[in-house]
Design a protein around this motif. Sequence first.
Motif, PDB file in Angstrom:
ATOM      1  N   PHE A 209     -24.032  -7.906 -19.654  1.00 58.10           N
ATOM      2  CA  PHE A 209     -25.214  -7.419 -19.917  1.00 58.10           C
ATOM      3  C   PHE A 209     -26.167  -8.046 -21.482  1.00 58.10           C
ATOM      4  CE2 PHE A 209     -21.890  -4.667 -17.392  1.00 58.10           C
ATOM      5  CZ  PHE A 209     -23.347  -4.220 -16.519  1.00 58.10           C
ATOM      6  N   MET A 210     -26.997  -7.177 -21.387  1.00 56.46           N
ATOM      7  CA  MET A 210     -27.456  -7.324 -23.126  1.00 56.46           C
ATOM      8  C   MET A 210     -26.305  -6.706 -24.014  1.00 56.46           C
ATOM      9  SD  MET A 210     -30.356  -8.771 -22.450  1.00 56.46           S
ATOM     10  CE  MET A 210     -31.114  -8.240 -24.090  1.00 56.46           C
ATOM     11  N   PRO A 211     -26.535  -7.475 -24.968  1.00 58.73           N
ATOM     12  CA  PRO A 211     -25.237  -7.739 -26.231  1.00 58.73           C
ATOM     13  C   PRO A 211     -25.380  -6.118 -27.026  1.00 58.73           C
ATOM     14  CG  PRO A 211     -26.587  -9.053 -26.672  1.00 58.73           C
ATOM     15  CD  PRO A 211     -27.394  -9.020 -25.870  1.00 58.73           C
ATOM     16  N   LYS A 212     -26.971  -5.526 -27.106  1.00 53.62           N
ATOM     17  CA  LYS A 212     -27.245  -4.251 -27.520  1.00 53.62           C
ATOM     18  C   LYS A 212     -26.887  -3.409 -26.460  1.00 53.62           C
ATOM     19  CE  LYS A 212     -26.318  -5.613 -31.831  1.00 53.62           C
ATOM     20  NZ  LYS A 212     -24.836  -4.789 -32.081  1.00 53.62           N
ATOM     21  N   PRO A 213     -26.569  -2.048 -27.208  1.00 53.87           N
ATOM     22  CA  PRO A 213     -27.036  -0.940 -26.193  1.00 53.87           C
ATOM     23  C   PRO A 213     -28.840  -0.919 -25.866  1.00 53.87           C
ATOM     24  CG  PRO A 213     -25.828   0.011 -27.554  1.00 53.87           C
ATOM     25  CD  PRO A 213     -26.146  -1.299 -27.480  1.00 53.87           C
ATOM     26  N   PHE A 214     -29.045  -0.386 -24.385  1.00 58.21           N
ATOM     27  CA  PHE A 214     -30.237  -0.018 -24.207  1.00 58.21           C
ATOM     28  C   PHE A 214     -30.949   1.305 -25.022  1.00 58.21           C
ATOM     29  CE2 PHE A 214     -34.333   1.261 -21.779  1.00 58.21           C
ATOM     30  CZ  PHE A 214     -34.671   0.726 -21.768  1.00 58.21           C
ATOM     31  N   CYS A 215     -30.196   2.004 -24.821  1.00 58.10           N
ATOM     32  CA  CYS A 215     -30.136   3.667 -25.307  1.00 58.10           C
ATOM     33  C   CYS A 215     -28.881   3.671 -26.478  1.00 58.10           C
ATOM     34  CB  CYS A 215     -30.582   4.732 -24.396  1.00 58.10           C
ATOM     35  SG  CYS A 215     -31.963   4.156 -23.141  1.00 58.10           S
ATOM     36  N   VAL A 216     -29.188   4.755 -27.095  1.00 57.79           N
ATOM     37  CA  VAL A 216     -28.031   5.125 -27.385  1.00 57.79           C
ATOM     38  C   VAL A 216     -28.683   7.100 -27.769  1.00 57.79           C
ATOM     39  CG1 VAL A 216     -26.538   5.424 -29.908  1.00 57.79           C
ATOM     40  CG2 VAL A 216     -26.929   3.062 -29.025  1.00 57.79           C
ATOM     41  N   TYR A 217     -28.136   7.803 -27.551  1.00 57.10           N
ATOM     42  CA  TYR A 217     -28.349   9.376 -27.123  1.00 57.10           C
ATOM     43  C   TYR A 217     -26.796   9.597 -28.119  1.00 57.10           C
ATOM     44  CZ  TYR A 217     -30.611   7.915 -24.041  1.00 57.10           C
ATOM     45  OH  TYR A 217     -32.421   7.558 -23.027  1.00 57.10           O
ATOM     46  N   THR A 218     -27.720  10.894 -28.922  1.00 57.83           N
ATOM     47  CA  THR A 218     -26.752  11.853 -29.712  1.00 57.83           C
ATOM     48  C   THR A 218     -27.248  13.028 -29.736  1.00 57.83           C
ATOM     49  OG1 THR A 218     -27.842  11.005 -32.442  1.00 57.83           O
ATOM     50  CG2 THR A 218     -25.957  10.187 -31.696  1.00 57.83           C
ATOM     51  N   GLY A 219     -25.810  14.136 -30.029  1.00 58.84           N
ATOM     52  CA  GLY A 219     -26.392  15.428 -29.911  1.00 58.84           C
ATOM     53  C   GLY A 219     -24.993  15.856 -29.506  1.00 58.84           C
ATOM     54  N   HIS A 220     -23.797  15.778 -28.946  1.00 62.77           N
ATOM     55  CA  HIS A 220     -22.428  16.218 -28.360  1.00 62.77           C
ATOM     56  C   HIS A 220     -21.940  16.485 -29.848  1.00 62.77           C
ATOM     57  CE1 HIS A 220     -22.856  17.587 -23.917  1.00 62.77           C
ATOM     58  NE2 HIS A 220     -23.255  15.757 -24.495  1.00 62.77           N
ATOM     59  N   THR A 221     -21.086  16.677 -30.209  1.00 66.12           N
ATOM     60  CA  THR A 221     -20.605  17.449 -31.447  1.00 66.12           C
ATOM     61  C   THR A 221     -18.725  17.456 -30.819  1.00 66.12           C
ATOM     62  OG1 THR A 221     -20.283  19.580 -31.116  1.00 66.12           O
ATOM     63  CG2 THR A 221     -22.035  18.963 -32.426  1.00 66.12           C
ATOM     64  N   ALA A 222     -18.924  16.728 -30.065  1.00 65.32           N
ATOM     65  CA  ALA A 222     -16.907  16.833 -29.109  1.00 65.32           C
ATOM     66  C   ALA A 222     -16.894  15.220 -28.712  1.00 65.32           C
ATOM     67  CB  ALA A 222     -16.588  18.426 -29.029  1.00 65.32           C
ATOM     68  N   ASP A 223     -16.289  15.802 -27.957  1.00 64.60           N
ATOM     69  CA  ASP A 223     -15.740  14.356 -26.824  1.00 64.60           C
ATOM     70  C   ASP A 223     -16.249  14.488 -26.242  1.00 64.60           C
ATOM     71  OD1 ASP A 223     -13.963  13.786 -29.107  1.00 64.60           O
ATOM     72  OD2 ASP A 223     -12.215  12.940 -27.734  1.00 64.60           O
ATOM     73  N   MET A 224     -16.805  13.445 -25.447  1.00 63.52           N
ATOM     74  CA  MET A 224     -17.195  13.814 -24.507  1.00 63.52           C
ATOM     75  C   MET A 224     -16.646  13.076 -22.624  1.00 63.52           C
ATOM     76  SD  MET A 224     -20.854  11.665 -25.553  1.00 63.52           S
ATOM     77  CE  MET A 224     -22.344  11.533 -24.122  1.00 63.52           C
ATOM     78  N   LEU A 225     -16.981  14.265 -21.974  1.00 59.04           N
ATOM     79  CA  LEU A 225     -15.350  13.691 -21.138  1.00 59.04           C
ATOM     80  C   LEU A 225     -16.205  12.952 -19.358  1.00 59.04           C
ATOM     81  CD1 LEU A 225     -13.892  17.092 -21.685  1.00 59.04           C
ATOM     82  CD2 LEU A 225     -13.567  14.618 -22.264  1.00 59.04           C
ATOM     83  N   ASP A 226     -17.137  13.261 -19.291  1.00 59.84           N
ATOM     84  CA  ASP A 226     -18.061  12.747 -17.949  1.00 59.84           C
ATOM     85  C   ASP A 226     -19.482  12.596 -17.954  1.00 59.84           C
ATOM     86  OD1 ASP A 226     -17.646  11.761 -15.771  1.00 59.84           O
ATOM     87  OD2 ASP A 226     -17.089  14.620 -14.312  1.00 59.84           O
ATOM     88  N   VAL A 227     -19.726  11.499 -17.536  1.00 59.25           N
ATOM     89  CA  VAL A 227     -21.465  11.000 -16.933  1.00 59.25           C
ATOM     90  C   VAL A 227     -21.677  10.651 -16.005  1.00 59.25           C
ATOM     91  CG1 VAL A 227     -20.868   8.774 -17.341  1.00 59.25           C
ATOM     92  CG2 VAL A 227     -22.672   9.891 -17.844  1.00 59.25           C
ATOM     93  N   SER A 228     -23.250  11.893 -15.094  1.00 60.27           N
ATOM     94  CA  SER A 228     -23.027  11.068 -14.458  1.00 60.27           C
ATOM     95  C   SER A 228     -24.979  11.007 -14.676  1.00 60.27           C
ATOM     96  CB  SER A 228     -23.337  12.900 -13.186  1.00 60.27           C
ATOM     97  OG  SER A 228     -23.453  12.402 -11.740  1.00 60.27           O
TER      98      SER A 228
END
Length: 548
Positions: A209-228
């Motif tokens: 993997f590349m050592p840095k993230p390709f995308c960084v997304y913010t917007g949620h204001t609490a813990d993120m529980l799942d991704v699809s």
Amino acid sequence: KYLQTVFRNKNCVSSPVDNGQESDEESVVEGSIKKQPEIDASAVKKKTSQLKKFLGRKMEFAVNKAKSLAHDVSNRHKEEKDVFEDDTPTHDTMQFVKIKTAHSHKGPHEFDNLLYTQEITGEHTGPIWCMKFSICGRLLATAGQDHVLRVWVLKQAFNYFLDIRTKCNADIKVSPTPSQESLVSQQSGGQSGEDLGTLDPQDDGSAPFMPKPFCVYTGHTADMLDVSWSKNYFLLTSSMDKTVRLWHISRKECLCIFQHMDFVTAIAFHPKDDRYFISGALDGKLRLWSIPDKRVVLWNEVGGQPNLITAANFCQNGKFTVVGTYDGRCIFYLTEQLKYYTQIAVKSTRGKNAKGRKITGIEPLPGEDKVLITSNDSRIRLYDLRDLNLSCKYKGYSNISSQIRAGFSHDGKFIVAGSENQCIYIWKTHHDYSKFSSARRDRNIYWEGVKAHSAVVTCAVFAPHPELVFKFIEQHQETLGQSNGGQQPQLQQEPQTKYIDQNTSKNKDSSSTNKGYVLVSADFNGCIKVFLKKEKPKHSSLPASALV
């Protein structure tokens, strides 16, 4: 009168009754207190000594019994504690890690030469709660307590996805009045090509993997529980802020927000039509959403109390929608109308696990009518959907209070799960029981494990297309062999034109080119680690370590 007086006085000083029990009637006669017999000190000491000996024997028996029980429990769960001590991989990558196995698992061992090849730290703050590979296997999404979604890309696919982002952003007209939320998302939405293209000086090029993230997304204001993931690189994230958000790797901002009434614990794109997705929340409602219409088209509510939904997924290619509940029920609905179909009580018939525990994961077995259920009783169960019978129960790991989910390898031959004892556990999906004449066919305690982290392993997943990583490593080794003067060459990107139609996962030669397994894990401290297991060629006498 004289005789009566003598008789009364004789009764006043008479000794206790022969049966040794002092009666109340003999304690006081005509208001006078009876004289107590003198206490024999030696007799008291003797009785005390006898009592101490008796209690001592009882106490010794109880202590020995407790020690015996503790020893049995320690032997059964030794893999959860001492067996893994001091086996955590060091920060130096490209090393083989020690594999531990269940005491009854005499071999052969499938992951005895597991190569630790990459570690990513310093990005996530706090636990990583969810981690998913894209369908094409070139992108990895991670999210957790820090409210941030990060997308990681394989090195050889970096240019391809960077081109997608560049072309899409060039075609998008900037809105004259962008919302504040869009501005915030854009400021942290993605890394520049220069930032991503700068490799770690200590990276020898073998890290996939590349050592840095390709995308960084913010917007949620609490813990993120799942991704699809969808087939076309759309992403859904669910959160404790009672929302589901839609993203795309070519865009920097959130595309849509789907509001709920409570924490959203589970989401999944429809496997056939990714214009639709399901969401499960702690309000007990299962919802089927239309993304184009931005609304709920079907919904149903879980019955009983508590009716908290803690996991959800599709199975049989979208025919059924399955939800797991806090009290250990696994409920099936017909997706077409979201009507109740049947349910399974995920629990043992007796013992401490006879009460249903929280369902933490639901995963269909590729190519078979079976579903894998993870729950908070430290058990993983495989059910046959044709008759809803238990096919096998997998034991050995620890999952009492975490949201740990088990998953399959790309070929369905192995099951992997994180654990609360800082380890990764791997089981064969269908164990060869011919070697164990006395073993139960519906129990699998023959695990292999590695102490991979210094904290709870919250996520562990197999890569869906490991051949991509092994091909990259082979090409890198060839480049090293062709370099002059022994100097480290500049990492070259592969041509990306052939990737355009591979997001459908219809790689005709993937089954013939799989050369092993790629395993990625994440922990409570936000650390991500990558492991490789190269497949040993058939009829080869060389050890696996000689093939890497």
